[in-house]
Design an enzyme around this catalytic site. Structure first.
Site, PDB file in Angstrom:
ATOM      1  N   CYS A 121       0.820  -1.216   0.000  1.00 20.80           N
ATOM      2  CA  CYS A 121       0.000   0.000   0.000  1.00 20.80           C
ATOM      3  C   CYS A 121       0.857   1.271   0.000  1.00 20.80           C
ATOM      4  CB  CYS A 121      -0.948  -0.005   1.196  1.00 20.80           C
ATOM      5  SG  CYS A 121      -1.949  -1.500   1.281  1.00 20.80           S
ATOM      6  N   HIS A 260      -2.975   6.963   2.174  1.00 16.10           N
ATOM      7  CA  HIS A 260      -3.476   5.655   1.753  1.00 16.10           C
ATOM      8  C   HIS A 260      -4.825   5.427   2.426  1.00 16.10           C
ATOM      9  CE1 HIS A 260      -4.049   1.511   1.131  1.00 16.10           C
ATOM     10  NE2 HIS A 260      -3.696   1.145   2.345  1.00 16.10           N
ATOM     11  N   ASN A 291     -10.147  -0.256   0.278  1.00 19.42           N
ATOM     12  CA  ASN A 291      -8.684  -0.189   0.312  1.00 19.42           C
ATOM     13  C   ASN A 291      -8.151  -0.859  -0.953  1.00 19.42           C
ATOM     14  OD1 ASN A 291      -5.953  -0.740   0.680  1.00 19.42           O
ATOM     15  ND2 ASN A 291      -6.162  -1.219   2.862  1.00 19.42           N
TER      16      ASN A 291
HETATM   17  C1  LIG Z   1      -9.877  -5.112  10.661  1.00 21.97           C
HETATM   18  C2  LIG Z   1     -10.497  -4.161  11.654  1.00 21.97           C
HETATM   19  C3  LIG Z   1     -11.622  -3.352  11.020  1.00 21.97           C
HETATM   20  C4  LIG Z   1     -11.079  -4.976  12.811  1.00 21.97           C
HETATM   21  O1  LIG Z   1     -11.603  -4.101  13.796  1.00 21.97           O
HETATM   22  P1  LIG Z   1     -11.192  -4.291  15.310  1.00 21.97           P
HETATM   23  O2  LIG Z   1     -11.933  -3.289  16.067  1.00 21.97           O
HETATM   24  O3  LIG Z   1      -9.701  -4.274  15.416  1.00 21.97           O
HETATM   25  O4  LIG Z   1     -11.746  -5.758  15.588  1.00 21.97           O
HETATM   26  P2  LIG Z   1     -11.234  -6.839  16.620  1.00 21.97           P
HETATM   27  O5  LIG Z   1     -10.568  -7.923  15.853  1.00 21.97           O
HETATM   28  O6  LIG Z   1     -10.474  -6.211  17.755  1.00 21.97           O
HETATM   29  O7  LIG Z   1     -12.586  -7.362  17.203  1.00 21.97           O
HETATM   30  C5  LIG Z   1     -13.438  -6.499  17.997  1.00 21.97           C
HETATM   31  C6  LIG Z   1     -14.814  -7.114  18.066  1.00 21.97           C
HETATM   32  O8  LIG Z   1     -15.418  -7.064  16.766  1.00 21.97           O
HETATM   33  C7  LIG Z   1     -15.746  -8.401  16.316  1.00 21.97           C
HETATM   34  N1  LIG Z   1     -15.429  -8.455  14.893  1.00 21.97           N
HETATM   35  C8  LIG Z   1     -14.228  -8.677  14.307  1.00 21.97           C
HETATM   36  N2  LIG Z   1     -14.349  -8.625  12.962  1.00 21.97           N
HETATM   37  C9  LIG Z   1     -15.666  -8.394  12.726  1.00 21.97           C
HETATM   38  C10 LIG Z   1     -16.403  -8.232  11.543  1.00 21.97           C
HETATM   39  N3  LIG Z   1     -15.842  -8.310  10.324  1.00 21.97           N
HETATM   40  N4  LIG Z   1     -17.734  -7.977  11.664  1.00 21.97           N
HETATM   41  C11 LIG Z   1     -18.342  -7.900  12.856  1.00 21.97           C
HETATM   42  N5  LIG Z   1     -17.676  -8.049  14.012  1.00 21.97           N
HETATM   43  C12 LIG Z   1     -16.344  -8.274  13.942  1.00 21.97           C
HETATM   44  C13 LIG Z   1     -14.873  -9.330  17.130  1.00 21.97           C
HETATM   45  O9  LIG Z   1     -15.467 -10.581  17.255  1.00 21.97           O
HETATM   46  C14 LIG Z   1     -14.803  -8.587  18.447  1.00 21.97           C
HETATM   47  O10 LIG Z   1     -15.996  -8.826  19.178  1.00 21.97           O
HETATM   48  P3  LIG Z   1     -16.023  -8.887  20.795  1.00 21.97           P
HETATM   49  O11 LIG Z   1     -15.608  -7.506  21.246  1.00 21.97           O
HETATM   50  O12 LIG Z   1     -17.431  -9.227  21.095  1.00 21.97           O
HETATM   51  O13 LIG Z   1     -15.031  -9.942  21.161  1.00 21.97           O
HETATM   52  C15 LIG Z   1      -9.450  -3.149  12.219  1.00 21.97           C
HETATM   53  O14 LIG Z   1      -8.545  -3.837  13.053  1.00 21.97           O
HETATM   54  C16 LIG Z   1      -8.693  -2.450  11.160  1.00 21.97           C
HETATM   55  O15 LIG Z   1      -9.256  -1.767  10.317  1.00 21.97           O
HETATM   56  N6  LIG Z   1      -7.331  -2.547  11.183  1.00 21.97           N
HETATM   57  C17 LIG Z   1      -6.487  -1.895  10.242  1.00 21.97           C
HETATM   58  C18 LIG Z   1      -6.458  -2.729   9.030  1.00 21.97           C
HETATM   59  C19 LIG Z   1      -5.905  -2.008   7.845  1.00 21.97           C
HETATM   60  O16 LIG Z   1      -6.099  -0.847   7.684  1.00 21.97           O
HETATM   61  N7  LIG Z   1      -5.214  -2.771   7.001  1.00 21.97           N
HETATM   62  C20 LIG Z   1      -4.644  -2.333   5.784  1.00 21.97           C
HETATM   63  C21 LIG Z   1      -3.398  -1.611   6.040  1.00 21.97           C
HETATM   64  S1  LIG Z   1      -2.623  -1.271   4.542  1.00 21.97           S
END
Ligand SMILES: CC(C)(COP(=O)(O)OP(=O)(O)OC[C@H]1O[C@@H](n2cnc3c(N)ncnc32)[C@H](O)[C@@H]1OP(=O)(O)O)[C@@H](O)C(=O)NCCC(=O)NCCS
Length: 339
Positions: A121, A260, A291
């Site tokens: 990215c 990005h 993305n």
């Molecule tokens: C991927 C992303 C959206 C996940 O969100 P998050 O808040 O970190 O999610 P977590 O894995 O900590 O999970 C938090 C809760 O959401 C739930 N959850 C995880 N993915 C889920 C989804 N796709 N839909 C619904 N619920 C979800 C989990 O089960 C957890 O539930 P709980 O609190 O009841 O246990 C986030 O981490 C993110 O955007 N990270 C950056 C990724 C990125 O930008 N990548 C590219 C870089 S170039």
């Protein structure tokens, strides 16, 4: 005898930008069932409402050629004026020859230097930095810089951490000579301690004849979402401050912020940590584009200029970051309004 300086006191700038989004719009509702999610959750956590995915008959280079044609025409040039092609991508499905040579062949660009950049990215900002250096030092005159991805081919639709994030598209800019400085210092770097945070596995070697293919899956992108989120918010913000300082500017001099497009919460957090004033127009193309990795900055630039034509020729901060983990960014003068 002293070696001749190939291009004394020459500067470079972005002459034009072009973009291409595949026609198929994929709403969150199409993806949520397989990952037990909801439209509301995805919008709240990432800002994404819809994204574009290419069809089976549309390749990453088809999209790149479309974006490139627009960028070259807007620069007032023809394909034959391009002497260097740099193609940033992680989804060209051939190890060799490169995606850039396919673009050269299809646009009938003969004799150009052509190579691909694998910086995920951050690939567009790495490539833009190289293009700037090449034009300034005389090794190129008109560089076509492409960021294009067809990530939908490498997504696991059952993966809750990725299926709704990644998308397809292509953006391109032409970089050429200019009297004034149009591209500031490019800061490039990596944080390899977090190298496993985003990865596409397995490797080609795993598919070699004779390997045990029984449990071998198609390569897809995996990520540790929280780790990437924290890194982007803390480390990339520091990089942004360095880019502004190295350009001899202050946050108040920036008209637009085009990072990005990974996650709208990351974008907001970066803008806040870098003390960008309220007047700075922030690119939020993620909402309808998702993305698109190396394509995301030129796609967002094109959309922002469409929405705010007065930004043509104004100063923008670009920052790319992604798998590696790697980053690169620079302050640029946005391209002028096409004639
Ligand atoms: C991927 C992303 C959206 C996940 O969100 P998050 O808040 O970190 O999610 P977590 O894995 O900590 O999970 C938090 C809760 O959401 C739930 N959850 C995880 N993915 C889920 C989804 N796709 N839909 C619904 N619920 C979800 C989990 O089960 C957890 O539930 P709980 O609190 O009841 O246990 C986030 O981490 C993110 O955007 N990270 C950056 C990724 C990125 O930008 N990548 C590219 C870089 S170039």
């Amino acid at each position: 005898m002293a070696i001749k300086n190939p291009a004394p006191s020459r500067n470079a700038r972005i002459l034009s930008v072009g973009a291409y989004r595949p026609p198929r719009v994929v709403p969150n509702s199409e993806l949520v069932e397989r990952i037990d999610s909801s439209d509301e959750w995805i919008q709240q956590r990432t800002g994404i409402q819809t994204r574009h995915w290419a069809g089976a008959d549309e390749s990453v280079t088809d999209m790149a050629v479309n974006a490139s044609r627009i960028a070259i025409a807007r620069a007032g040039l023809t394909p034959q004026d391009i002497d260097t092609i740099i193609f940033a991508t992680i989804t060209y499905p051939y190890q060799t020859p490169s995606a850039s040579t396919e673009v050269a062949a299809r646009l009938d660009i003969k004799g150009a230097a052509a190579f691909d950049i694998g910086a995920a990215c951050a690939g567009f900002s790495y490539s833009l930095g190289l293009a700037n250096d090449m034009v300034r030092t005389g090794s190129a005159t008109h560089v076509l810089v492409i960021g294009a991805e067809k990530i939908s081919d490498f997504i696991d639709l059952d993966d809750r951490a990725t299926s709704f994030i990644f998308a397809d598209g292509a953006g391109a800019v032409v970089v050429g000579p200019s009297v004034e400085v149009g591209i500031g210092a490019t800061i490039m770097g990596s944080d390899v301690e977090n190298r496993d945070a985003i990865a596409m596995v397995p490797s080609w070697i795993d598919y070699k004849p004779g390997s045990d293919l029984t449990n071998l899956a198609w390569p897809v992108i995996h990520q540790e979402g929280q780790k990437v989120f924290r890194w982007a918010v803390y480390e990339v913000a520091k990089v942004g401050k360095r880019i502004i300082a190295e350009s001899g500017l202050s946050p108040a001099d920036i008209a637009a912020f085009i990072p990005h497009q990974a996650n709208e919460r990351i974008i907001d957090s970066l803008a806040k940590s870098m003390d960008l004033p309220e007047s700075v127009i922030v690119a939020r193309d993620i909402r309808t584009t998702g993305n698109t990795s190396a394509a995301s900055i030129p796609l967002a630039m094109d959309a922002l200029l469409e929405e705010h034509p007065d930004l043509h020729g104004k100063t923008a901060l670009l920052i790319g970051f992604g798998a590696g983990l790697v980053y690169a960014g620079q302050v640029v003068e946005l391209p002028p309004q096409p004639k």
